[in-house]
Scaffold this active site. Structure first.
Site, PDB file in Angstrom:
ATOM      1  N   TYR A 114       0.870  -1.197   0.000  1.00  0.00           N
ATOM      2  CA  TYR A 114       0.000   0.000   0.000  1.00  0.00           C
ATOM      3  C   TYR A 114       0.903   1.241   0.000  1.00  0.00           C
ATOM      4  CZ  TYR A 114      -3.600   3.058   2.185  1.00  0.00           C
ATOM      5  OH  TYR A 114      -4.482   4.053   2.498  1.00  0.00           O
ATOM      6  N   ASP A 186       0.308  -7.074   5.798  1.00  0.00           N
ATOM      7  CA  ASP A 186      -0.931  -6.320   5.641  1.00  0.00           C
ATOM      8  C   ASP A 186      -1.952  -7.307   5.069  1.00  0.00           C
ATOM      9  OD1 ASP A 186      -3.058  -4.739   4.774  1.00  0.00           O
ATOM     10  OD2 ASP A 186      -1.772  -3.035   4.311  1.00  0.00           O
TER      11      ASP A 186
HETATM   12  C1  LIG Z   1      -6.938   1.266   2.998  1.00  0.00           C
HETATM   13  C2  LIG Z   1      -5.746   0.410   3.245  1.00  0.00           C
HETATM   14  C3  LIG Z   1      -4.894   0.688   4.300  1.00  0.00           C
HETATM   15  C4  LIG Z   1      -5.035   1.908   5.173  1.00  0.00           C
HETATM   16  O1  LIG Z   1      -6.196   1.956   5.918  1.00  0.00           O
HETATM   17  P1  LIG Z   1      -6.777   3.360   6.438  1.00  0.00           P
HETATM   18  O2  LIG Z   1      -7.774   2.967   7.438  1.00  0.00           O
HETATM   19  O3  LIG Z   1      -7.334   4.047   5.230  1.00  0.00           O
HETATM   20  O4  LIG Z   1      -5.636   4.134   7.029  1.00  0.00           O
HETATM   21  C5  LIG Z   1      -3.838  -0.174   4.520  1.00  0.00           C
HETATM   22  N1  LIG Z   1      -3.641  -1.243   3.732  1.00  0.00           N
HETATM   23  C6  LIG Z   1      -4.431  -1.529   2.703  1.00  0.00           C
HETATM   24  C7  LIG Z   1      -4.154  -2.733   1.879  1.00  0.00           C
HETATM   25  C8  LIG Z   1      -5.505  -0.709   2.414  1.00  0.00           C
HETATM   26  O5  LIG Z   1      -6.273  -0.982   1.363  1.00  0.00           O
END
Ligand SMILES: *Cc1c(COP(=O)(O)O)cnc(C)c1O
Length: 395
Positions: A114, A186
């Protein structure tokens, strides 16, 4: 009903309903109250001096946050030793990275992370003396050659943001653990329901709860789950940074948790149907969705994942931006906006070329990312069909 300890005999759908609930602790009501709280009062001076109280201070946890933490631990599996709740997905990422690395350390990050994850590494972590190397997501066990004596952590994300490349996380984890480095992931796309991060060797598993956990496009939220190896550092880091999520958002995340299973199943089924429909369209060069047999990451997806969510991308045949925008502007059921994971369908045009550094981004045509929501899938396909008709009128 109380799930102080997750009941491992229950299947996932049952645990989504029972975990983190203790109705008799609050007069029998099904859900916990939302504690808006800072001060906790002690009954006596002796209790105050000895800090003798189940809760100490609002920032450090309330019955509302405890309920969600227990619920999340019940789906993260038996290797999960603790969860921290954070005010956004990005805060979850930065907290996990702060927990994993220190000044003088070297960090490996997938090139498909990301984008704001990269920005955090390239700005704050760099300023604090941590050096980041970006690697090809397809590297697998070959990541060994990027290790240095001071490599302390590997950050993974599968599938990759926007472009959906898969990663062999078990192979990466076995290299990392042999060198005593932590593995971060993630796991927002699959959630713990469709990817057993701890079972695959991950030490710190991150979810942007803004997406599927919230599920209704109405909160910013993040979670980090840790195994025994990483939980002390996670809790110390989140606590020392003073990060805590707002009680209403915690409550909405807990509400989203109860329906996560049925929502994800529907996102999965509808997204696969739309993706297969796109594969037959003459305007489409490639569909970037790891659950499709045509995808280069399909074998890894099949080996390691138990499902797919509603987010994927496609590459259009070479055409003008005017034609692409005529398609997007014609859609009535697909909003054009960032984020995803809510009940509604979304589309954005994207381009990874200006920030990837370890792998070239040459898709061969304009690229669109879709989130497939909970609308009737045939209505969505009819909407997309009208979009392609509008595209055909523009050169
Ligand atoms: C949206 C997203 C984030 C960040 O999340 P927020 O709540 O917008 O800060 C992190 N990782 C991935 C894969 C995302 O799609």
């Amino acid at each position: 009903m109380s799930s102080k300890k997750p009941d491992s005999s229950q299947r996932t759908a049952t645990r989504l309903v029972t975990a983190g609930r203790d109705p008799q602790a609050h007069f029998g009501f099904v859900n916990p109250p939302v504690f808006h709280a800072s001060t906790v009062l002690y009954p006596t001076a002796a209790d105050q001096v000895a800090h003798r109280s189940r809760y100490q201070y609002g920032r450090r946890g309330t019955p509302t946050t405890e309920a969600l933490e227990q619920a999340l631990m019940a789906i993260d599996g038996p290797a999960c030793a603790g969860v921290s709740l954070l005010p956004s997905g990005l805060a979850a990422i930065s907290t996990a990275l702060f927990a994993a690395v220190s000044a003088g350390d070297h960090l490996l990050v997938t090139d498909t992370a990301y984008r704001p994850t990269r920005t955090f590494c390239d700005s704050i972590l760099k300023r604090f003396g941590v050096e980041t190397t970006y690697y090809d997501p397809a590297i697998g066990a070959g990541i060994e050659k990027l290790f240095r004596p001071n490599t302390r952590a590997v950050f993974t994300e599968a599938p990759g943001s926007q472009s959906f490349e898969m990663q062999d996380i078990p192979a990466i984890a076995s290299v990392a653990h042999a060198r005593d480095a932590l593995v971060l992931m993630d796991n927002t796309w699959a959630t713990p329901l469709y990817y057993d991060a701890f079972g695959k060797g991950v030490d710190l598993s991150i979810q942007a709860g803004t997406k599927y956990l919230g599920g209704h496009s109405d909160i910013m939220f993040g979670t980090v789950s840790a195994n025994e190896r990483a939980v002390g550092r996670l809790k110390d880091t989140a606590g020392t940074l003073g990060l805590c999520a707002g009680p209403d958002d915690v409550f909405l995340a807990l509400r989203g948790f109860r329906t996560l299973g049925v929502r994800l199943a529907q996102h999965q089924a509808s997204a696969l149907k739309v993706a297969r429909w796109f594969e037959q369209r003459p305007e489409v060069l490639r569909v970037l969705h790891p659950a499709l047999e045509s995808n280069p990451g399909h074998a890894l997806w099949k080996r390691d994942f138990t499902g797919a969510s509603g987010l994927f991308s496609l590459v259009l045949k070479p055409m003008s931006d005017r034609a692409v925008h005529a398609f997007m502007d014609e859609l009535t059921l697909f909003g054009m906006g960032y984020s995803w994971g809510g009940f509604e369908s979304l589309v954005i045009q994207f381009d990874c070329a200006d920030y990837r550094t370890a792998t070239p981004w040459q898709p061969g045509g304009p690229t669109l990312r879709f989130h497939i929501g909970l609308e009737d899938v045939d209505d969505l396909i009819a909407d997309l069909d009208r979009g392609f008709a509008a595209m055909a009128k523009v050169s």
